[in-house]
Scaffold this motif. Sequence first.
Motif, PDB file in Angstrom:
ATOM      1  N   PRO A  39      -5.040  23.054 -50.888  1.00 56.90           N
ATOM      2  CA  PRO A  39      -5.711  21.887 -50.287  1.00 56.90           C
ATOM      3  C   PRO A  39      -4.849  21.071 -49.334  1.00 56.90           C
ATOM      4  O   PRO A  39      -5.328  20.133 -48.728  1.00 56.90           O
ATOM      5  CB  PRO A  39      -6.114  21.051 -51.497  1.00 56.90           C
ATOM      6  N   ARG A  40      -3.581  21.406 -49.178  1.00 56.69           N
ATOM      7  CA  ARG A  40      -2.691  20.638 -48.311  1.00 56.69           C
ATOM      8  C   ARG A  40      -2.357  21.439 -47.055  1.00 56.69           C
ATOM      9  O   ARG A  40      -2.140  22.648 -47.119  1.00 56.69           O
ATOM     10  CB  ARG A  40      -1.407  20.324 -49.080  1.00 56.69           C
ATOM     11  N   THR A  41      -2.292  20.777 -45.918  1.00 58.90           N
ATOM     12  CA  THR A  41      -1.971  21.437 -44.653  1.00 58.90           C
ATOM     13  C   THR A  41      -0.531  21.935 -44.670  1.00 58.90           C
ATOM     14  O   THR A  41       0.376  21.263 -45.160  1.00 58.90           O
ATOM     15  CB  THR A  41      -2.181  20.464 -43.479  1.00 58.90           C
ATOM     16  N   ASP A  42      -0.324  23.131 -44.138  1.00 56.22           N
ATOM     17  CA  ASP A  42       0.992  23.755 -44.061  1.00 56.22           C
ATOM     18  C   ASP A  42       1.345  23.939 -42.590  1.00 56.22           C
ATOM     19  O   ASP A  42       0.540  24.442 -41.808  1.00 56.22           O
ATOM     20  CB  ASP A  42       0.949  25.109 -44.771  1.00 56.22           C
ATOM     21  N   LEU A  43       2.528  23.503 -42.206  1.00 55.62           N
ATOM     22  CA  LEU A  43       3.025  23.751 -40.849  1.00 55.62           C
ATOM     23  C   LEU A  43       3.874  25.016 -40.906  1.00 55.62           C
ATOM     24  O   LEU A  43       4.933  25.028 -41.543  1.00 55.62           O
ATOM     25  CB  LEU A  43       3.866  22.580 -40.346  1.00 55.62           C
ATOM     26  N   VAL A  44       3.392  26.092 -40.287  1.00 55.68           N
ATOM     27  CA  VAL A  44       4.104  27.370 -40.314  1.00 55.68           C
ATOM     28  C   VAL A  44       4.771  27.602 -38.965  1.00 55.68           C
ATOM     29  O   VAL A  44       4.289  27.169 -37.927  1.00 55.68           O
ATOM     30  CB  VAL A  44       3.149  28.535 -40.671  1.00 55.68           C
ATOM     31  N   ARG A  45       5.899  28.300 -39.016  1.00 54.86           N
ATOM     32  CA  ARG A  45       6.676  28.566 -37.799  1.00 54.86           C
ATOM     33  C   ARG A  45       7.274  29.966 -37.926  1.00 54.86           C
ATOM     34  O   ARG A  45       7.883  30.294 -38.943  1.00 54.86           O
ATOM     35  CB  ARG A  45       7.780  27.525 -37.683  1.00 54.86           C
TER      36      ARG A  45
END
Length: 96
Positions: free
Chosen positions: A44-50
């Motif tokens: 349910p939480r946004t993930d910043l992927v790189r």
Amino acid sequence: MDLAEIPAEPPVPSAPPARELFGADCDTVIEASQVTAYCHNSFPRTDLVRLHVECDRWWDVDGDGAAVAVGPAGRVELSGRCWKEVRSAWVSHEPG
């Protein structure tokens, strides 16, 4: 001292708070000099992927992609490349 005020058993310490589940599931595919990562966030939480790409040749420039937000139930495709061979590739995660 009143013996009725002494508990029969020692108090049980409260459990530490559960760690919040976090982080998109990413599959990384390397084909020749191209790298593609497919990420799906089931939390349910946004993930910043790189995407990070390390090239095999000393003169080939390694790459660190821009962070991309993957919201709940979201999917994203990240890509990178080297001029020649890829030594390694991975995806980093940061809470968004």
